[in-house]
Write a protein that holds these residues in place. Structure first.
Motif, PDB file in Angstrom:
ATOM      1  N   PRO A 245       0.818  -1.244  -0.103  1.00 35.77           N
ATOM      2  CA  PRO A 245      -0.110  -0.033   0.105  1.00 35.77           C
ATOM      3  C   PRO A 245       0.846   1.247   0.025  1.00 35.77           C
ATOM      4  O   PRO A 245       1.901   1.469   0.705  1.00 35.77           O
ATOM      5  N   PHE A 246       0.646   2.080  -0.899  1.00 35.48           N
ATOM      6  CA  PHE A 246       1.270   3.432  -0.774  1.00 35.48           C
ATOM      7  C   PHE A 246       0.553   4.775  -0.875  1.00 35.48           C
ATOM      8  O   PHE A 246       1.078   5.665  -0.515  1.00 35.48           O
ATOM      9  N   ALA A 247      -0.855   4.683  -1.279  1.00 36.86           N
ATOM     10  CA  ALA A 247      -1.621   5.756  -1.282  1.00 36.86           C
ATOM     11  C   ALA A 247      -3.032   5.655  -1.101  1.00 36.86           C
ATOM     12  O   ALA A 247      -3.732   4.540  -1.346  1.00 36.86           O
ATOM     13  N   VAL A 248      -3.834   6.427  -0.566  1.00 42.98           N
ATOM     14  CA  VAL A 248      -5.322   6.513  -0.574  1.00 42.98           C
ATOM     15  C   VAL A 248      -5.635   7.740  -0.916  1.00 42.98           C
ATOM     16  O   VAL A 248      -5.017   8.891  -0.836  1.00 42.98           O
ATOM     17  N   VAL A 249      -6.765   7.680  -1.830  1.00 39.27           N
ATOM     18  CA  VAL A 249      -7.509   8.885  -2.352  1.00 39.27           C
ATOM     19  C   VAL A 249      -8.851   9.037  -1.587  1.00 39.27           C
ATOM     20  O   VAL A 249      -9.693   8.308  -1.746  1.00 39.27           O
ATOM     21  N   GLU A 268      -5.713   9.980   9.613  1.00 41.16           N
ATOM     22  CA  GLU A 268      -4.945   9.124  10.935  1.00 41.16           C
ATOM     23  C   GLU A 268      -4.491   7.919  10.420  1.00 41.16           C
ATOM     24  O   GLU A 268      -3.509   7.573  10.785  1.00 41.16           O
ATOM     25  N   LEU A 269      -5.522   7.150   9.738  1.00 40.35           N
ATOM     26  CA  LEU A 269      -4.881   5.701   9.136  1.00 40.35           C
ATOM     27  C   LEU A 269      -3.988   5.908   8.378  1.00 40.35           C
ATOM     28  O   LEU A 269      -2.808   4.996   8.353  1.00 40.35           O
ATOM     29  N   ALA A 270      -3.983   6.885   7.312  1.00 37.70           N
ATOM     30  CA  ALA A 270      -2.974   6.964   6.404  1.00 37.70           C
ATOM     31  C   ALA A 270      -1.465   7.443   7.007  1.00 37.70           C
ATOM     32  O   ALA A 270      -0.523   6.731   6.735  1.00 37.70           O
ATOM     33  N   LYS A 271      -1.444   8.088   7.877  1.00 37.54           N
ATOM     34  CA  LYS A 271      -0.352   8.368   8.842  1.00 37.54           C
ATOM     35  C   LYS A 271       0.187   7.230   9.512  1.00 37.54           C
ATOM     36  O   LYS A 271       1.315   7.098   9.536  1.00 37.54           O
ATOM     37  N   LYS A 272      -0.677   6.329   9.993  1.00 36.93           N
ATOM     38  CA  LYS A 272      -0.199   5.244  10.817  1.00 36.93           C
ATOM     39  C   LYS A 272       0.396   4.324   9.954  1.00 36.93           C
ATOM     40  O   LYS A 272       1.430   3.616  10.208  1.00 36.93           O
ATOM     41  N   GLU A 273      -0.286   4.044   8.607  1.00 41.92           N
ATOM     42  CA  GLU A 273       0.236   3.096   7.584  1.00 41.92           C
ATOM     43  C   GLU A 273       1.425   3.583   6.656  1.00 41.92           C
ATOM     44  O   GLU A 273       1.693   2.883   5.797  1.00 41.92           O
ATOM     45  N   GLY A 274       1.600   5.039   6.745  1.00 41.32           N
ATOM     46  CA  GLY A 274       2.874   5.546   5.900  1.00 41.32           C
ATOM     47  C   GLY A 274       2.300   5.729   4.489  1.00 41.32           C
ATOM     48  O   GLY A 274       2.971   5.503   3.639  1.00 41.32           O
ATOM     49  N   LEU A 275       0.879   6.053   4.134  1.00 41.16           N
ATOM     50  CA  LEU A 275       0.435   5.988   2.788  1.00 41.16           C
ATOM     51  C   LEU A 275       0.344   7.783   2.773  1.00 41.16           C
ATOM     52  O   LEU A 275      -0.079   8.534   3.447  1.00 41.16           O
ATOM     53  N   TRP A 276       0.495   7.889   1.410  1.00 38.81           N
ATOM     54  CA  TRP A 276      -0.032   9.329   0.812  1.00 38.81           C
ATOM     55  C   TRP A 276      -1.443   9.394   0.722  1.00 38.81           C
ATOM     56  O   TRP A 276      -2.315   8.666   0.179  1.00 38.81           O
ATOM     57  N   LEU A 277      -1.629  10.699   1.192  1.00 38.44           N
ATOM     58  CA  LEU A 277      -3.178  10.826   1.165  1.00 38.44           C
ATOM     59  C   LEU A 277      -3.479  12.078   0.197  1.00 38.44           C
ATOM     60  O   LEU A 277      -2.867  13.147   0.284  1.00 38.44           O
ATOM     61  N   HIS A 278      -4.305  11.660  -0.776  1.00 42.81           N
ATOM     62  CA  HIS A 278      -4.642  12.474  -1.865  1.00 42.81           C
ATOM     63  C   HIS A 278      -6.211  13.016  -1.831  1.00 42.81           C
ATOM     64  O   HIS A 278      -6.832  11.756  -1.583  1.00 42.81           O
ATOM     65  N   ALA A 279      -6.489  14.127  -1.649  1.00 38.86           N
ATOM     66  CA  ALA A 279      -7.979  14.352  -1.531  1.00 38.86           C
ATOM     67  C   ALA A 279      -8.287  14.892  -2.726  1.00 38.86           C
ATOM     68  O   ALA A 279      -7.947  15.948  -3.351  1.00 38.86           O
ATOM     69  N   ASP A 280      -9.274  14.213  -3.313  1.00 39.03           N
ATOM     70  CA  ASP A 280     -10.095  14.566  -4.669  1.00 39.03           C
ATOM     71  C   ASP A 280     -10.976  15.628  -4.403  1.00 39.03           C
ATOM     72  O   ASP A 280     -12.381  15.110  -4.183  1.00 39.03           O
ATOM     73  N   ALA A 281     -10.745  16.857  -3.881  1.00 37.07           N
ATOM     74  CA  ALA A 281     -11.986  18.150  -3.888  1.00 37.07           C
ATOM     75  C   ALA A 281     -12.364  18.738  -5.170  1.00 37.07           C
ATOM     76  O   ALA A 281     -12.805  19.601  -4.819  1.00 37.07           O
ATOM     77  N   ALA A 282     -12.282  17.836  -6.301  1.00 40.36           N
ATOM     78  CA  ALA A 282     -12.826  18.725  -7.454  1.00 40.36           C
ATOM     79  C   ALA A 282     -14.219  19.265  -7.328  1.00 40.36           C
ATOM     80  O   ALA A 282     -14.269  20.437  -7.924  1.00 40.36           O
ATOM     81  N   TYR A 283     -15.018  18.702  -6.650  1.00 38.99           N
ATOM     82  CA  TYR A 283     -16.296  19.306  -6.445  1.00 38.99           C
ATOM     83  C   TYR A 283     -16.567  19.817  -5.181  1.00 38.99           C
ATOM     84  O   TYR A 283     -17.048  20.793  -5.177  1.00 38.99           O
ATOM     85  N   ALA A 299     -10.441  18.969   8.176  1.00 40.94           N
ATOM     86  CA  ALA A 299      -9.206  17.943   8.052  1.00 40.94           C
ATOM     87  C   ALA A 299      -8.598  17.896   6.660  1.00 40.94           C
ATOM     88  O   ALA A 299      -7.625  17.349   6.290  1.00 40.94           O
ATOM     89  N   LEU A 300      -9.151  18.747   5.787  1.00 33.03           N
ATOM     90  CA  LEU A 300      -8.504  18.743   4.302  1.00 33.03           C
ATOM     91  C   LEU A 300      -7.081  19.022   4.574  1.00 33.03           C
ATOM     92  O   LEU A 300      -6.470  18.497   3.566  1.00 33.03           O
ATOM     93  N   GLU A 301      -6.877  19.906   5.403  1.00 37.13           N
ATOM     94  CA  GLU A 301      -5.488  20.530   5.293  1.00 37.13           C
ATOM     95  C   GLU A 301      -4.325  19.307   5.781  1.00 37.13           C
ATOM     96  O   GLU A 301      -3.170  19.229   5.532  1.00 37.13           O
ATOM     97  N   ARG A 302      -5.028  17.911   6.092  1.00 39.67           N
ATOM     98  CA  ARG A 302      -4.026  17.042   6.501  1.00 39.67           C
ATOM     99  C   ARG A 302      -3.607  16.157   5.261  1.00 39.67           C
ATOM    100  O   ARG A 302      -3.006  15.266   5.234  1.00 39.67           O
ATOM    101  N   ALA A 303      -4.133  16.387   4.115  1.00 38.83           N
ATOM    102  CA  ALA A 303      -3.729  15.800   2.803  1.00 38.83           C
ATOM    103  C   ALA A 303      -2.799  16.285   2.460  1.00 38.83           C
ATOM    104  O   ALA A 303      -2.177  17.320   2.669  1.00 38.83           O
ATOM    105  N   ASP A 304      -1.874  15.161   1.766  1.00 41.42           N
ATOM    106  CA  ASP A 304      -0.429  15.408   1.136  1.00 41.42           C
ATOM    107  C   ASP A 304      -0.829  16.343  -0.125  1.00 41.42           C
ATOM    108  O   ASP A 304       0.130  17.163  -0.416  1.00 41.42           O
ATOM    109  N   SER A 305      -2.039  15.990  -0.692  1.00 34.98           N
ATOM    110  CA  SER A 305      -2.114  16.736  -2.019  1.00 34.98           C
ATOM    111  C   SER A 305      -3.527  16.730  -2.357  1.00 34.98           C
ATOM    112  O   SER A 305      -4.033  16.220  -1.743  1.00 34.98           O
ATOM    113  N   ILE A 306      -3.936  17.749  -3.057  1.00 37.05           N
ATOM    114  CA  ILE A 306      -5.467  18.222  -3.211  1.00 37.05           C
ATOM    115  C   ILE A 306      -5.817  18.523  -4.691  1.00 37.05           C
ATOM    116  O   ILE A 306      -4.860  19.247  -5.474  1.00 37.05           O
TER     117      ILE A 306
END
Length: 506
Positions: A245-249, A268-283, A299-306
């Motif tokens: 596992p390397f990323a969660v969207v 929180e789970l992404a941080k625990k598992e070492g996953l990159w969190l990308h937030a799709d906030a297109a809408y 918590a949008l600010e916790r995403a690595d990319s948006i």
């Protein structure tokens, strides 16, 4: 006059008169059309439209009168386009463009800035950089963040997963993917997203050489949000299989329901598992400016990319989006330097250093002028108004005898279906019949041109969908339009009943 000067912007009288004639003539034509506009669409048969296009669309050997050109544009384009600014157009995440942004488009096209190197777009480069800074402040990112304007959600989602993949390969295998290519272990890389996530997550995985099978679809809860327990279980299963596992969207605004995944729990789970969190906030990114619903992006600010799309709920003309990055240093994974463009020793800002595009438009001007002309306060009221209108519309639909509403609008999407009085003993036949009726209702109303809805499916059932982005939509107007849905449903039922009777008699 210099040769060809008439056809290009310059200080000459001939040039400026021709520019005024073309731009002014087009503007007047659009004004006349919208003054007389009665419905969002005027339908003609596909063959008739094709013939009309074939007669009008050709390359002329010699200059032609502007009047002839404008006549053809009117007859082919304006008369037979879907006019999304009309309140009767509610099919997709396709917004009415706001007037300040339309004005900005005039300047964008005239200046024709190329937003790759600073020397091609000196003022525009720093305006885009500042607009990005304003957006990151709204999100709650720190000064180490950055971003770039994109063509939209497809590009932004791709960039998020591209950086996530390359950063993981660098950290886990000490491999620079840009230089060395993918490691053998890339076949084991896995991405997680909800079953309601945008299709571009799978598309990105395919384009990144990981394959669509690298995307693990996580079941949603009854609110159509990614279920955190199902995500935890999916991660455990992937690891037990020896995969990586390397990323969660996380989706902040699903296409059909406007649902927002639980961003804090996922982060929180992404941080625990070492996953990159990308937030799709297109809408859903527009909720940052809402007066009443901003907390839905907590918590949008916790995403690595948006990902954010401004040609959806920000009312910008297509195309206009942004990719935002918490740690700007991660842009190193896509940077290449060319001596003629962005030399490494040059200290100027070159936006090509943040983008997978080279040439790109000065779209930041549209957003800047919009917020200067309209103001964030008024814009926030628009956002809240569309949500309230959607909620009231859903409540109205629930009172209708032949209507079932699937969702309580979280944003401004309403998903519902017509339920016929006719019943079959066979459940499969009943579902097929109801699906056919709803698909016909959408098709007939589209061809009529007065009420443009989308169709979608949920658990193999066909539904109708209203995407109520337009703040000019009123509950009273849409209630009248929805009467057409029920009336048409009943009419189609009668037709089907007559067809069945003839079949039995025959």
């Amino acid at each position: 006059m210099a040769p060809f000067e008439k056809w290009f912007l310059s200080s000459s009288k001939e040039s400026l008169e021709n520019y005024e004639a073309m731009i002014g003539g087009m503007t007047e034509m659009i004004k006349r059309h919208y003054h007389e506009l009665k419905s969002p669409y005027t339908h003609i048969d596909v063959d008739e439209l094709s013939n009309l296009v074939n007669r009008s669309v050709y390359f002329s050997e010699h200059e032609q009168p502007l009047e002839d050109l404008f006549d053809d544009v009117q007859a082919v384009v304006l008369d037979h386009s879907l006019h999304i600014s009309h309140p009767g157009a509610m099919a997709h995440l396709h917004c009415p463009p706001i007037i300040p942004a339309l004005a900005a488009e005039v300047m964008i096209s005239a200046l024709n800035q190329s937003m790759d190197s600073w020397d091609q777009s000196p003022a525009a480069t720093y305006i885009e950089d500042q607009v990005i800074d304003e957006l990151t402040k709204q999100i709650g990112y720190r000064s180490s963040s950055s971003g770039v304007f994109t063509s939209g959600g497809t590009q932004s989602n791709y960039m998020g997963l591209l950086l996530a993949r390359n950063e993981y390969c660098h950290a886990a295998f000490s491999i620079d993917v840009s230089e060395e290519g993918l490691p053998l272990q890339a076949k084991k890389l896995r991405i997680f997203c909800s079953e309601k996530a945008h299709f571009t997550v799978r598309q990105s995985a395919a384009q990144l050489g990981l394959g669509m099978n690298a995307v693990v679809s996580v079941k949603c809860n009854e609110r159509h949000e990614m279920d955190i327990e199902n995500l935890e279980e999916a991660i455990r299963e992937v690891k037990a299989q020896g995969n990586l596992p390397f990323a969660v969207v996380a989706t902040a605004g699903t296409t059909d329901f406007g649902s927002v995944d639980p961003l804090f729990e996922i982060s929180e789970l992404a941080k625990k598992e070492g996953l990159w969190l990308h937030a799709d906030a297109a809408y859903g990114g527009a909720l940052l400016f809402s007066h009443k619903y901003r907390e839905r992006l907590k918590a949008l600010e916790r995403a690595d990319s948006i990902t954010m799309d401004f040609h959806k709920w920000f009312y910008q003309p297509v195309s206009c989006g942004a990719f935002l990055l918490k740690n700007s240093a991660m842009f190193k994974h896509i940077q290449l330097h060319a001596d003629y463009l962005n030399p490494e020793e040059d200290e100027h800002v070159h936006l090509v250093d943040r983008s997978i595009q080279t040439t790109k438009r000065f779209d930041a001007l549209k957003l800047w002028l919009t917020f200067r002309a309209v103001g964030t306060n008024e814009y926030g009221k628009m956002i809240d108004h569309t949500i309230e209108t959607a909620k009231q519309t859903a409540e109205h639909l629930r009172k209708q005898r032949n209507i079932t509403v699937l969702n309580d609008p979280y944003m401004n999407a309403v998903v519902f279906r017509y339920v016929p009085d006719t019943l079959y003993v066979d459940c499969q036949k009943q579902q097929h019949y109801e699906n056919k009726l709803n698909q016909l209702i959408q098709q007939h109303l589209y061809e009529k041109g007065t009420f443009i809805m989308a169709k979608t499916k949920h658990k193999e059932q066909a539904y109708l969908k209203l995407t109520m982005l337009n703040p000019m939509i009123t509950v009273d107007t849409v209630a009248t339009q929805l009467e057409e849905v029920v009336a048409l449903g009943k009419e189609l039922e009668k037709k089907e009943e007559r067809l069945r009777e003839r079949s039995v008699i025959g």
